[in-house]
Design a protein around this motif. Structure first.
Motif, PDB file in Angstrom:
ATOM      1  N   GLY A   1      33.355-118.665  22.601  1.00  7.65           N
ATOM      2  CA  GLY A   1      32.439-119.799  22.613  1.00  7.65           C
ATOM      3  C   GLY A   1      31.136-119.589  21.874  1.00  7.65           C
ATOM      4  N   LEU A   2      31.052-118.546  21.038  1.00  5.12           N
ATOM      5  CA  LEU A   2      29.819-118.275  20.293  1.00  5.12           C
ATOM      6  C   LEU A   2      29.851-118.908  18.910  1.00  5.12           C
ATOM      7  N   LYS A   3      28.693-119.340  18.429  1.00  5.99           N
ATOM      8  CA  LYS A   3      28.566-119.822  17.063  1.00  5.99           C
ATOM      9  C   LYS A   3      28.410-118.629  16.131  1.00  5.99           C
ATOM     10  N   VAL A   4      29.105-118.680  14.998  1.00  5.13           N
ATOM     11  CA  VAL A   4      29.046-117.586  14.028  1.00  5.13           C
ATOM     12  C   VAL A   4      28.690-118.157  12.664  1.00  5.13           C
ATOM     13  N   TYR A   5      27.721-117.503  11.998  1.00  2.70           N
ATOM     14  CA  TYR A   5      27.301-117.932  10.666  1.00  2.70           C
ATOM     15  C   TYR A   5      27.497-116.786   9.676  1.00  2.70           C
ATOM     16  N   HIS A   6      27.598-117.150   8.385  1.00  3.03           N
ATOM     17  CA  HIS A   6      27.780-116.156   7.321  1.00  3.03           C
ATOM     18  C   HIS A   6      26.558-116.101   6.421  1.00  3.03           C
ATOM     19  N   HIS A   7      26.114-114.895   6.117  1.00 11.42           N
ATOM     20  CA  HIS A   7      25.139-114.672   5.060  1.00 11.42           C
ATOM     21  C   HIS A   7      25.764-113.727   4.050  1.00 11.42           C
ATOM     22  N   TYR A   8      25.352-113.878   2.804  1.00 15.24           N
ATOM     23  CA  TYR A   8      26.064-113.202   1.720  1.00 15.24           C
ATOM     24  C   TYR A   8      25.146-112.223   0.977  1.00 15.24           C
ATOM     25  N   ALA A   9      25.768-111.235   0.368  1.00 15.20           N
ATOM     26  CA  ALA A   9      25.004-110.288  -0.459  1.00 15.20           C
ATOM     27  C   ALA A   9      24.465-111.023  -1.690  1.00 15.20           C
ATOM     28  N   ILE A  10      23.240-110.705  -2.053  1.00 13.30           N
ATOM     29  CA  ILE A  10      22.608-111.306  -3.224  1.00 13.30           C
ATOM     30  C   ILE A  10      22.417-110.211  -4.268  1.00 13.30           C
ATOM     31  N   PRO A  11      22.929-110.402  -5.479  1.00 16.83           N
ATOM     32  CA  PRO A  11      22.779-109.365  -6.520  1.00 16.83           C
ATOM     33  C   PRO A  11      21.306-108.999  -6.746  1.00 16.83           C
TER      34      PRO A  11
ATOM     35  N   ILE B   1      16.804-114.718  -5.534  1.00 17.98           N
ATOM     36  CA  ILE B   1      16.830-114.684  -4.065  1.00 17.98           C
ATOM     37  C   ILE B   1      16.322-116.000  -3.488  1.00 17.98           C
ATOM     38  N   VAL B   2      15.158-116.448  -3.960  1.00 18.59           N
ATOM     39  CA  VAL B   2      14.566-117.689  -3.444  1.00 18.59           C
ATOM     40  C   VAL B   2      15.052-118.860  -4.291  1.00 18.59           C
ATOM     41  N   SER B   3      16.338-119.132  -4.195  1.00 20.58           N
ATOM     42  CA  SER B   3      16.960-120.232  -4.938  1.00 20.58           C
ATOM     43  C   SER B   3      18.204-120.674  -4.185  1.00 20.58           C
ATOM     44  N   ASP B   4      18.803-121.767  -4.664  1.00 29.31           N
ATOM     45  CA  ASP B   4      20.030-122.263  -4.037  1.00 29.31           C
ATOM     46  C   ASP B   4      21.200-121.314  -4.229  1.00 29.31           C
ATOM     47  N   GLU B   5      21.114-120.418  -5.229  1.00 31.68           N
ATOM     48  CA  GLU B   5      22.172-119.443  -5.459  1.00 31.68           C
ATOM     49  C   GLU B   5      21.937-118.156  -4.656  1.00 31.68           C
ATOM     50  N   GLY B   6      20.721-118.029  -4.092  1.00 34.39           N
ATOM     51  CA  GLY B   6      20.385-116.855  -3.285  1.00 34.39           C
ATOM     52  C   GLY B   6      20.440-117.192  -1.817  1.00 34.39           C
ATOM     53  N   TYR B   7      19.251-117.352  -1.212  1.00 33.18           N
ATOM     54  CA  TYR B   7      19.218-117.747   0.199  1.00 33.18           C
ATOM     55  C   TYR B   7      19.925-119.084   0.429  1.00 33.18           C
ATOM     56  N   GLY B   8      19.918-119.914  -0.584  1.00 31.03           N
ATOM     57  CA  GLY B   8      20.544-121.230  -0.436  1.00 31.03           C
ATOM     58  C   GLY B   8      22.031-121.177  -0.165  1.00 31.03           C
ATOM     59  N   ARG B   9      22.705-120.085  -0.555  1.00 28.55           N
ATOM     60  CA  ARG B   9      24.149-119.943  -0.285  1.00 28.55           C
ATOM     61  C   ARG B   9      24.432-119.637   1.177  1.00 28.55           C
ATOM     62  N   ASN B  10      23.447-119.039   1.847  1.00 29.25           N
ATOM     63  CA  ASN B  10      23.660-118.660   3.245  1.00 29.25           C
ATOM     64  C   ASN B  10      23.811-119.876   4.148  1.00 29.25           C
TER      65      ASN B  10
ATOM     66  N   MET C   1      15.499-108.899   8.542  1.00 27.43           N
ATOM     67  CA  MET C   1      14.423-109.523   7.770  1.00 27.43           C
ATOM     68  C   MET C   1      14.979-110.579   6.820  1.00 27.43           C
ATOM     69  N   ALA C   2      16.079-110.261   6.141  1.00 31.35           N
ATOM     70  CA  ALA C   2      16.678-111.228   5.212  1.00 31.35           C
ATOM     71  C   ALA C   2      17.121-112.490   5.944  1.00 31.35           C
ATOM     72  N   THR C   3      17.608-112.345   7.172  1.00 29.10           N
ATOM     73  CA  THR C   3      18.012-113.501   7.969  1.00 29.10           C
ATOM     74  C   THR C   3      16.802-114.382   8.261  1.00 29.10           C
ATOM     75  N   CYS C   4      15.685-113.756   8.629  1.00 29.58           N
ATOM     76  CA  CYS C   4      14.457-114.520   8.877  1.00 29.58           C
ATOM     77  C   CYS C   4      14.013-115.283   7.635  1.00 29.58           C
ATOM     78  N   LEU C   5      13.982-114.593   6.496  1.00 28.72           N
ATOM     79  CA  LEU C   5      13.500-115.215   5.263  1.00 28.72           C
ATOM     80  C   LEU C   5      14.443-116.321   4.788  1.00 28.72           C
ATOM     81  N   SER C   6      15.733-116.109   4.986  1.00 26.91           N
ATOM     82  CA  SER C   6      16.702-117.152   4.636  1.00 26.91           C
ATOM     83  C   SER C   6      16.437-118.421   5.442  1.00 26.91           C
ATOM     84  N   GLN C   7      16.116-118.234   6.730  1.00 23.89           N
ATOM     85  CA  GLN C   7      15.804-119.393   7.565  1.00 23.89           C
ATOM     86  C   GLN C   7      14.521-120.087   7.117  1.00 23.89           C
ATOM     87  N   LEU C   8      13.517-119.307   6.694  1.00 27.07           N
ATOM     88  CA  LEU C   8      12.285-119.913   6.183  1.00 27.07           C
ATOM     89  C   LEU C   8      12.584-120.798   4.981  1.00 27.07           C
TER      90      LEU C   8
END
Length: 494
Positions: free
Chosen positions: A134-144, A153-162, A184-191
């Protein structure tokens, strides 16, 4: 012996106020990265006598109606079956343990984020297991080129893919089974995603060590370096803080190195960075709650010596490099301390020299040092426990707490039926036998009632103990160290 150097209640109050203040600074939405251990922070309780190991979760419980938790875990760690060295369980198992623990104290776990996700088989299986519960699961991806390529990183192809993590409460705590899991990357992706949605959320770090307003070479801060010697963390003066405020603050190399990149990421998200230094990002009131500096200094020096022995044993087991041992030795030289400053070491070594067999010693709360020797019936650590309990209970050394007629059948069972070569009783077996005897023997019952007094005591063994014995000392709250020596010359050790 157990003196207080830290005001825990003051810490909870100040830390809670600072977190609430940070939430208000960002329109009521704060992503708070939690470093270190949320549960059972025994390192902090050892170097700051008076700090309660559950202080962090107590604080969160006070804010529980405003808090939700996100657990991050790296898909690479799941795939590699990475294990926690202290608990011996894999990171995915520990993630589930954490979720159960949070729920058990009434904290809300909103979701799990699998970082660096690339459809790894083990990660996919773990995700299915979580969803089935019953848990929600999300995916974040490696950014070159992370974290160097800020434009990507700060674009739709970076954090925007998450995946965007849906949250419902003002304080979102980001935690993980271990380091390097992408908190930290999870926090910044949410920002980034919040900004696109018109939400001005914020980011901060819940810090404990290093303590920013203690001197760089203060033993409390050097004990943190010893604890993270395997990560090559180094405490440093924060140059950004010094430049911005003309105020000296202590931080560590990784945060200082990443700050220019982090600041630029925030500038691109917000238009300007809310922080002038990595120290600004932290919420850390530890230094304001030390009530006896000398006590914390002595406690921290003892912790560094313990870390030295732990690193030496891990090197002997092939679990770490010699560099970790060298680094802690250097810290000891800086403080002018050595193993001679740990009273139980000399006592154990002296007993071993006299008997020619492994020995152990323990320092009681009043400062007395008790030792234990190897015999035909008991290992040195088992004998030590019984001797310490006798001393605490005021029972004469001549009195048998466990009769040999009880021990001998247990030995026969171990050797004759369980396939053990060593007939001597381990500490867990001794405590079980003692508890059985306590049902009919008032002296054994009196000794059993002393077990809680062992918490916080120091002990040392002249040989590396079995995992079973180490666990018993850990559960009793005894700070155990061992010489980096095996009892036998065999290559395989259980």
């Amino acid at each position: 012996m157990h003196q207080l150097g830290f005001d825990n209640e003051k810490y909870l109050k100040l830390q809670s106020e600072k977190i609430t203040e940070r939430i208000s600074n960002f329109d009521g939405k704060l992503y708070l990265e939690f470093g270190g251990k949320l549960f059972d922070d025994y390192h902090a309780s050892r170097v700051l006598p008076g700090f309660k190991p559950d202080s962090k979760v107590r604080l969160l419980c006070e804010l529980s109606d405003r808090t939700e938790i996100i657990v991050t875990i790296s898909a690479d760690d799941i795939e590699k079956n990475k294990r926690r060295g202290d608990l011996g369980i894999t990171y995915d198992q520990d993630a589930m343990r954490l979720i159960d623990a949070f729920r058990g104290i009434g904290l809300y776990v909103g979701s799990v984020v699998i970082t660096r996700f690339n459809n790894q088989n083990a990660a996919v299986r773990f995700e299915k297991q979580l969803i089935a519960q019953g848990l929600k699961v999300y995916h974040h991806y490696a950014i070159p080129n992370y974290p160097a390529d800020v434009s990507l990183i700060v674009s739709d192809e970076g954090y925007g893919r998450n995946d965007y993590i849906e949250t419902t409460r003002p304080l979102v705590v980001i935690t993980a089974p271990g380091p390097g899991t992408g908190k930290m990357a999870t926090c910044l992706s949410q920002l980034y995603h919040d900004h696109k949605r018109g939400i001005k959320s914020g980011y901060a770090k819940f810090e404990t060590f290093p303590v920013w307003n203690l001197p760089l070479k203060h033993p409390v801060n050097l004990a943190y370096e010893a604890a993270t010697a395997n990560l090559n963390d180094v405490n440093m003066i924060d140059p950004f803080h010094l430049d911005a405020y003309n105020e000296t603050a202590v931080n560590y190399n990784r945060d200082i190195e990443i700050f220019p990149v982090l600041s630029e990421m925030m500038r691109r998200i917000y238009g300007s960075s809310p922080y002038k230094s990595p120290t600004d990002m932290g919420v850390n009131m530890v230094g304001n709650c030390i009530i006896d500096d000398e006590i914390t200094r002595r406690a921290s020096e003892q912790e560094i010596i313990r870390r030295y022995y732990a690193a030496s044993c891990n090197f002997r087991k092939g679990l770490t490099s010699r560099d970790e041992v060298y680094k802690i030795e250097l810290l000891m030289r800086q403080l002018g301390i050595s193993s001679d400053d740990r009273p139980v070491v000399k006592a154990a070594l002296n007993r071993a020299e006299i008997t020619g067999e492994p020995a152990a010693a323990l320092q009681l709360p009043d400062g007395r040092v008790i030792d234990g020797k190897t015999s035909e019936l008991l290992g040195a650590s088992s004998a030590l426990l019984l001797n310490a309990l006798k001393e605490l209970a005021g029972i004469s050394d001549e009195i048998h707490l466990i009769s040999p007629i009880i021990i001998e059948p247990i030995q026969a069972l171990k050797v004759g039926y369980m396939g053990n070569n060593n007939p001597r009783l381990h500490t867990d077996e001794v405590l079980i036998a003692l508890s059985i005897c306590a049902a009919t023997n008032p002296m054994a019952e009196l000794a059993m009632n002393q077990l809680s007094k062992l918490r916080g005591c120091e002990a040392h063994s002249t040989v590396i103990l079995s995992h079973v014995d180490e666990n018993v000392f850990q559960k009793l709250g005894v700070n155990l160290t061992s010489e980096p020596v095996y009892q036998t010359k065999q290559l395989f050790h259980k």
